[in-house]
Write a protein that holds these residues in place. Structure first.
Motif, short mmCIF file in Angstrom:
data_model
loop_
_atom_site.label_atom_id
_atom_site.label_comp_id
_atom_site.label_asym_id
_atom_site.label_seq_id
_atom_site.Cartn_x
_atom_site.Cartn_y
_atom_site.Cartn_z
N GLN A 182 27.60 40.74 46.32
CA GLN A 182 27.86 42.18 46.42
C GLN A 182 28.66 42.70 45.23
O GLN A 182 29.62 43.45 45.37
N VAL A 183 28.25 42.28 44.03
CA VAL A 183 28.88 42.75 42.80
C VAL A 183 27.78 43.06 41.79
O VAL A 183 26.65 42.57 41.90
N LYS A 229 30.12 38.10 56.92
CA LYS A 229 30.27 39.29 56.08
C LYS A 229 29.97 39.01 54.61
O LYS A 229 30.47 39.69 53.72
N HIS A 230 29.16 37.97 54.38
CA HIS A 230 28.71 37.65 53.04
C HIS A 230 29.85 37.29 52.11
O HIS A 230 29.73 37.41 50.91
N ILE A 269 22.55 37.67 43.25
CA ILE A 269 23.95 37.97 42.92
C ILE A 269 24.37 39.29 43.56
O ILE A 269 25.45 39.40 44.15
N ARG A 270 23.51 40.28 43.46
CA ARG A 270 23.85 41.59 44.03
C ARG A 270 23.92 41.55 45.55
O ARG A 270 24.82 42.13 46.16
N LYS A 271 22.99 40.82 46.20
CA LYS A 271 22.94 40.79 47.66
C LYS A 271 24.01 39.89 48.26
O LYS A 271 24.65 40.24 49.26
N ILE A 272 24.22 38.73 47.68
CA ILE A 272 25.13 37.75 48.27
C ILE A 272 26.57 37.99 47.85
O ILE A 272 27.49 37.98 48.68
N ARG A 324 36.33 32.44 44.44
CA ARG A 324 35.67 33.76 44.37
C ARG A 324 35.74 34.29 42.95
O ARG A 324 36.76 34.19 42.26
N LEU A 325 34.62 34.83 42.53
CA LEU A 325 34.55 35.35 41.17
C LEU A 325 35.04 36.79 41.14
O LEU A 325 34.40 37.68 41.64
#
Length: 413
Positions: A293-294, A25-26, A288-291, A34-35
């Motif tokens: 998800q932010v 689930k990435h 960053i956006r794909k992995i 986790r950031l």
């Protein structure tokens, strides 16, 4: 290709640690915290709120735009984030690959832009490409870069790290102290410890433990080949007689992962680079956006240094204009700027110095008036840039030599 073979052997070895990204689930693996906010890792000593530098009310993007230092941005939201009173200072980085013993004049604009971010209250990181320098960036090239052996890369890496630290540290000391940074917090260039306001890192520190199988499984599957081939740097190489190697083709993913790693582990949320770096920078924001998800990762590019005729600024008959005093004396560096044509000097004053725009405008107007002393604007440009690169002592050395030699015509060798 001995170095490439050795690197491939290292990457293919079985991983002895958990995947650096969990494909389930990435979500992120426990290997990396986790950031959830832009903060440094928990192992970094924390300073009190009072010790944190206050964010300047001046919008750095507006300043850069006024001076002609913005080519493109991944999102115009960066402009509003820069002065959002509810946001912490941005953390901004620029990368420098160790392809030679010294940086060249073309690299200077990156350090100038980093310094503008510092002057406006943001935190900056210079990243030395100890890992990516072993691959070679195809951006702006029509041929593959020559391969460097490990010994040469290590020598270059050490020299550039010391140079970048010296220039940016000297430039930021006065600003940092005014903004509340503690003098003892400054980074030791021989370590990887972070200070509160400015740091130098090396991407080899995180790449050395990553295997090829991990990278392909956890990052490569998020990269679309069509998107990668559409990058200008790749298309230019594909059209050349030699084509592009797989090694250079993947460079954009390596630089993209640098941004992902620093965003996730160090809270770095802005990457800057020359206009030829646009494809590499957007590769990072996409990962960053794909992995993760932010949102919240930004890229900003500045124009390359060109003369008004379109030729590359920073070259002479004797070769490149080096920033290291061991490869080009402060005197010859200073003299190079005295040769800048009148039609270019005002633009370079905006791009390469921190002079107020009003003062630059006054210099521009003075150049057009009777009685203007020739080369006065060039002399001011030479003084400001030489001081930034070589410090007050280097500038004094250059001016003393200029006065003593009084060259009518100088030659760079």
């Amino acid at each position: 290709m001995a170095a490439a073979s050795a690197a491939m052997t290292t990457l293919l070895r079985p991983s002895t640690s958990p995947h650096f990204l969990n494909p389930n689930k990435h979500r992120l693996s426990p290997r990396f915290p986790r950031l959830c906010s832009f903060s440094l890792p928990s192992s970094t000593p924390q300073t009190t709120i009072e010790a944190q530098p206050k964010l300047s009310a001046t919008n750095v993007v507006d300043i850069l735009s006024e001076r002609g230092l913005v080519d493109s941005m991944t999102s115009d939201n960066l402009r509003s984030v820069c002065t959002n009173p509810n946001s912490i200072p941005l953390k901004v980085y620029c990368g420098f690959d160790p392809t030679a013993e010294s940086l060249q004049l073309g690299n200077l604009i990156g350090m100038v832009v980093l310094s503008w971010f510092r002057r406006c209250g943001h935190k900056t990181i210079a990243v030395i490409g100890g890992a990516t320098g072993r691959v070679g960036d195809p951006s702006g090239k029509s041929q593959e870069r020559p391969e460097l052996n490990v010994e040469t890369i290590e020598k270059n890496r050490a020299g550039i790290r010391a140079m970048v630290y010296k220039i940016l540290h000297r430039a930021s000391v006065e600003v940092d102290l005014e903004m509340g940074c503690i003098k003892d917090e400054y980074l030791n260039p021989e370590t990887n410890e972070y200070c509160n306001c400015f740091a130098v890192e090396d991407n080899f520190n995180w790449w050395k433990d990553i295997t090829l199988l991990d990278f392909l499984g956890e990052v490569g599957r998020f990269a679309r080949v069509g998107t990668m081939m559409a990058k200008d740097s790749v298309k230019k190489q594909l059209m050349s007689e030699e084509g592009i190697s797989f090694t250079e083709f993947t460079y954009q993913l390596l630089q993209g992962y640098d941004f992902l790693h620093m965003f996730k582990n160090m809270g770095v949320n802005v990457q800057i680079g020359g206009s030829d770096q646009w494809g590499n920078i957007t590769a990072g924001t996409e990962l960053i956006r794909k992995i993760l998800q932010v949102e919240g990762a930004y890229g900003l590019t500045f124009p390359l240094l060109l003369n008004s005729d379109g030729s590359k600024f920073g070259k002479s008959e004797g070769g490149a204009i080096w920033l290291s005093p061991a490869m080009m004396s402060p005197y010859k560096f200073y003299q190079y700027f005295l040769s800048v044509p009148n039609e270019d000097v005002v633009r370079f004053l905006k791009l390469l110095t921190f002079l107020d725009l009003k003062e630059i405008q006054e210099l521009d107007e003075t150049m057009k008036k009777p009685g203007y002393v020739p080369k006065s604007a060039q002399r001011r440009l030479a003084e400001e840039v030489t001081r930034f690169v070589h410090g007050a002592e280097g500038l004094a050395e250059a001016m003393k030599a200029t006065e003593a030699l009084k060259p009518g015509v100088f030659e760079l060798v």
